[in-house]
Every structure is written in structure tokens, then in C-alpha cells.
Scaffold this motif. Structure first.
Motif, short mmCIF file in Angstrom:
data_model
loop_
_atom_site.label_atom_id
_atom_site.label_comp_id
_atom_site.label_asym_id
_atom_site.label_seq_id
_atom_site.Cartn_x
_atom_site.Cartn_y
_atom_site.Cartn_z
N VAL A 1 0.87 -1.18 0.00
CA VAL A 1 0.00 0.00 0.00
C VAL A 1 0.90 1.23 0.00
CG1 VAL A 1 -1.76 1.30 1.25
CG2 VAL A 1 -1.82 -1.21 1.26
N TYR A 2 0.77 2.06 -1.02
CA TYR A 2 1.62 3.24 -1.16
C TYR A 2 0.88 4.50 -0.72
CZ TYR A 2 4.49 0.20 -4.08
OH TYR A 2 5.26 -0.83 -4.54
N ARG A 3 1.60 5.36 -0.02
CA ARG A 3 1.05 6.65 0.38
C ARG A 3 2.10 7.74 0.15
NH1 ARG A 3 -2.75 4.29 -0.14
NH2 ARG A 3 -4.54 3.91 1.23
N TRP A 4 1.67 8.81 -0.52
CA TRP A 4 2.55 9.93 -0.84
C TRP A 4 1.99 11.19 -0.19
CZ3 TRP A 4 5.85 6.83 -3.18
CH2 TRP A 4 5.36 5.80 -3.98
N ALA A 5 2.80 11.95 0.51
CA ALA A 5 2.33 13.16 1.17
C ALA A 5 2.40 14.39 0.27
CB ALA A 5 3.13 13.42 2.44
N GLU A 6 2.98 14.24 -0.93
CA GLU A 6 3.07 15.34 -1.89
C GLU A 6 3.68 16.61 -1.27
OE1 GLU A 6 2.46 14.78 -4.96
OE2 GLU A 6 1.39 12.86 -4.82
N ASN A 7 4.73 16.39 -0.45
CA ASN A 7 5.48 17.48 0.17
C ASN A 7 4.66 18.24 1.22
OD1 ASN A 7 8.13 18.60 0.23
ND2 ASN A 7 7.33 20.50 -0.64
N GLU A 8 3.53 17.70 1.66
CA GLU A 8 2.73 18.32 2.72
C GLU A 8 3.09 17.61 4.03
OE1 GLU A 8 -1.43 18.48 1.76
OE2 GLU A 8 -1.02 18.96 -0.34
N ILE A 9 4.10 18.12 4.70
CA ILE A 9 4.66 17.47 5.87
C ILE A 9 3.63 17.30 6.99
CG2 ILE A 9 6.48 17.58 7.61
CD1 ILE A 9 7.52 17.02 4.81
N ASP A 10 2.70 18.24 7.11
CA ASP A 10 1.72 18.15 8.19
C ASP A 10 0.74 16.99 8.01
OD1 ASP A 10 0.50 19.27 5.99
OD2 ASP A 10 -0.59 20.82 7.10
N ARG A 11 0.74 16.37 6.83
CA ARG A 11 -0.13 15.21 6.59
C ARG A 11 0.50 13.90 7.04
NH1 ARG A 11 -1.59 14.16 0.89
NH2 ARG A 11 -3.05 12.72 1.89
N LEU A 12 1.78 13.91 7.39
CA LEU A 12 2.48 12.66 7.66
C LEU A 12 1.84 11.84 8.78
CD1 LEU A 12 6.21 13.80 7.27
CD2 LEU A 12 4.76 12.62 5.60
N PRO A 13 1.52 12.41 9.96
CA PRO A 13 0.90 11.59 11.01
C PRO A 13 -0.42 10.97 10.57
CG PRO A 13 1.72 13.65 11.91
CD PRO A 13 1.81 13.78 10.43
N GLU A 14 -1.21 11.72 9.82
CA GLU A 14 -2.49 11.20 9.33
C GLU A 14 -2.29 9.99 8.42
OE1 GLU A 14 -5.47 12.53 5.72
OE2 GLU A 14 -4.44 14.10 6.85
N LEU A 15 -1.30 10.06 7.54
CA LEU A 15 -1.05 8.96 6.61
C LEU A 15 -0.49 7.74 7.33
CD1 LEU A 15 0.42 10.95 3.58
CD2 LEU A 15 -1.86 9.97 3.80
N VAL A 16 0.36 7.96 8.34
CA VAL A 16 0.88 6.84 9.13
C VAL A 16 -0.28 6.14 9.84
CG1 VAL A 16 2.32 6.17 11.08
CG2 VAL A 16 3.15 7.86 9.48
N ALA A 17 -1.18 6.94 10.44
CA ALA A 17 -2.32 6.36 11.15
C ALA A 17 -3.21 5.55 10.20
CB ALA A 17 -3.13 7.47 11.81
N GLU A 18 -3.35 6.04 8.97
CA GLU A 18 -4.16 5.30 7.99
C GLU A 18 -3.54 3.94 7.67
OE1 GLU A 18 -5.32 5.52 3.27
OE2 GLU A 18 -4.69 7.36 4.29
N LEU A 19 -2.22 3.92 7.49
CA LEU A 19 -1.55 2.65 7.22
C LEU A 19 -1.63 1.72 8.42
CD1 LEU A 19 1.58 4.01 5.31
CD2 LEU A 19 -0.25 2.60 4.35
#
Length: 297
Positions: A70-88
Motif C-alpha cells: 500500500v503506497y502513500r505519498w504526502a506530496e510534500n505536505e509534511i503536516d499530513r504525515l501523522p495522518e497517513l501513518v495512522a491510515e496505514l
């Protein structure tokens, strides 16, 4: 050039971990899932993904056959990183692969899932592990030393352009950890060489254009581009603008030189990513054995 850490200790810890709930065990036994996580855009990684998949294959895992990613890219939006980690984490991935300093730090702070990282500076200095010999915790991975080579890269640029006295250093403020590390290494090196540093902070394509437009006023003699994933995604733009403004530039990855940039100096990212794939495959094997033992009880 890579530094690898903590494989045996992490694998031993995984081997002694408690069994997961029955539903999760069944899912993992059927098809383990890797979470692959990058703070930049997906188009920065084609060669790296190939190398990562080769590393998985070397350990017996083929994407789509006996492992899913499962791939997740934050598109250089650093503030999205915790949200994407939680999703994974909610998807119950077996292992999390993190590319870059900011991504790995966000993952470490958000989840206890085993992490295989690829970072470009000392993981002890980043606070990812306690030491290289005994990292502790649930992280292992590769430091491919791009950050540690910053001073050497500046030295080579100075040798190539000995008349240069003013060097522009391009950093991405959205990835503060990497930017600060680069400036921490480059600034004293520049001082020792008698060079003046002009720091350009850009985190969008428009800001890159504006940074180069400032060259008319600031008149730097050379350009030092920080080894940041965002800048890899803007490779063509950066090489084109450096050429158009007639500014000698040094880059951290060979892709820039292959695209027409003046020079690059750095480690083989493909080799590092293949090693990340191998470590990921080894962790999957340990988890698979643990699940099989638990299911047979």
C-alpha cells in the motif's frame, strides 16, 4: 555507500512478540501487506521502487504474488504525515517502509509497527535509534550518507569553480530536519573555504522559479542543491534553470547529472533501496514463521 543497522536485534524482537488477533493472523498469513510511505510525490521514485522490489524478490517476495504493498505519498505536505501513518496502521500493515528523515520521524512518533527506514543522515543524531550497534525499539534500516557528504560535495564544487566566493544553497523548509542538517554541515565547511552562503528556501515549483529569479540581484557564483526528495521531483526544472542562468550547480544524486546537471556526488540510492527491500523481506519471513507457530497451537 550505506550504513545498515540493527537487523538481528529487531528480528529477534519480532520473533518473540505476542501473537496478533486471529483475524489479523489470517490476513497476514494469506498475503502480508507492506506500507510504503514517502513525504514527496510518487514520480520521484521509479528507479528506487524497482530496486526495492528487487530486494524483496531476493528474499522470496514478489509484489502481487505473495506480498501486497500500500503506497502513500504526502506530496510534500509534511503536516499530513501523522495522518497517513495512522491510515496505514489501521490497515494492519505488517511492516512500514519509510523514505526520508521527516517521514521516518513521523512514523516513529505515531506507530509501533516495525519500520524499515531509508534516511540520508545519521539515525542516532536524528533520534531514530539509541545506537548503531544496539538500536532498540522497532526500527531498522539504511543510512545512505547523503547528508554526511554535504561538506565534501561543497569542496568538490569549490575545486571545480575555484573563483566562486558566493554559493547559493537550496533547501526545502517543509522538510526542516534535512534542511537544518544540511545547513549545519555546509555552513562551517563554507567558512573554512572562505565562501559566503546564500540560503534559498523553496518548497513549491513557483518558489523555485522565484529563487532563481533572485539570482539577477544576488549574483551567486555557484549553486548547492540539498538532497531532498522534493527537489528530485523537480529535477528537470532545477537543471534547466541552472543552465539558463549559467550557474554551476552540484547535486546529491546522479539523476541530476544524467539529466544534464553539471555534477553530482553521492551514494547509490538504488543500492540503498535494494537493501531496504531485503530487510523488509526478512522481517516478513520472521512474522510469517511466528504466525504459523501461533496458528499450529
Amino acid at each position: 555507500m550505506t550504513v545498515t543497522i540493527g537487523r538481528r536485534e529487531l528480528l529477534a524482537a519480532l520473533g518473540g512478540a505476542a501473537a496478533w488477533p486471529l483475524a489479523a493472523r489470517a490476513q497476514q498469513a494469506a498475503m502480508p501487506v507492506i506500507g510504503f510511505f514517502l513525504h514527496s510525490a510518487s514520480d520521484t521514485l521509479p528507479d528506487r521502487l524497482r530496486a526495492f522490489r528487487q530486494g524483496l524478490k531476493d528474499t522470496g517476495y514478489v509484489e502481487g504474488e505473495n506480498v501486497a504493498t500500500v503506497y502513500r505519498w504526502a506530496e510534500n505536505e509534511i503536516d499530513r504525515l501523522p495522518e497517513l501513518v495512522a491510515e496505514l496502521a489501521r490497515r494492519q500493515v505488517a511492516v512500514l517502509v519509510t523514505i526520508g528523515n521527516a517521514t521516518t520521524l513521523a512514523a516513529k512518533a505515531t506507530t509501533t509497527i516495525p519500520i524499515v527506514f531509508n534516511v540520508n543522515e545519521d539515525p542516532v543524531r536524528l533520534g531514530l535509534v539509541a545506537s548503531l550497534a544496539r538500536p532498540g525499539g522497532s526500527l531498522t534500516g539504511v543510512n545512505f550518507l547523503a547528508g554526511e557528504l554535504a561538506a565534501k560535495r561543497l569542496e568538490l564544487l569549490h575545486e571545480l569553480v575555484p573563483a566562486a566566493t558566493r554559493v547559493a544553497v537550496l533547501v526545502n523548509p517543509a522538510n526542516a530536519t534535512t534542511a537544518e542538517s544540511t545547513l549545519r554541515d555546509v555552513t562551517p565547511a563554507a567558512r573554512a573555504m572562505g565562501l559566503q552562503i546564500l540560503v534559498l528556501k523553496t518548497s513549491t515549483s513557483r518558489e523555485i522559479d522565484a529563487g532563481f529569479d533572485s539570482f539577477v540581484r544576488e549574483r551567486p557564483d555557484a549553486l548547492f542543491v540539498n538532497p531532498d526528495p522534493f527537489f528530485v521531483s523537480r529535477l528537470v526544472q532545477l537543471v534547466h534553470l541552472a543552465s539558463r542562468h549559467g550557474v554551476p550547480a552540484t547535486y546529491g544524486y546522479r539523476q541530476f547529472a544524467e539529466a544534464g546537471g553539471l555534477m553530482s556526488y553521492g551514494p547509490s540510492v538504488a543500492d540503498a533501496m535494494r537493501q531496504v527491500g531485503i530487510y523488509t523481506g526478512r522481517i516478513l519471513k520472521v512474522r510469517s514463521l511466528r504466525i504459523c507457530r501461533s496458528c499450529s497451537r
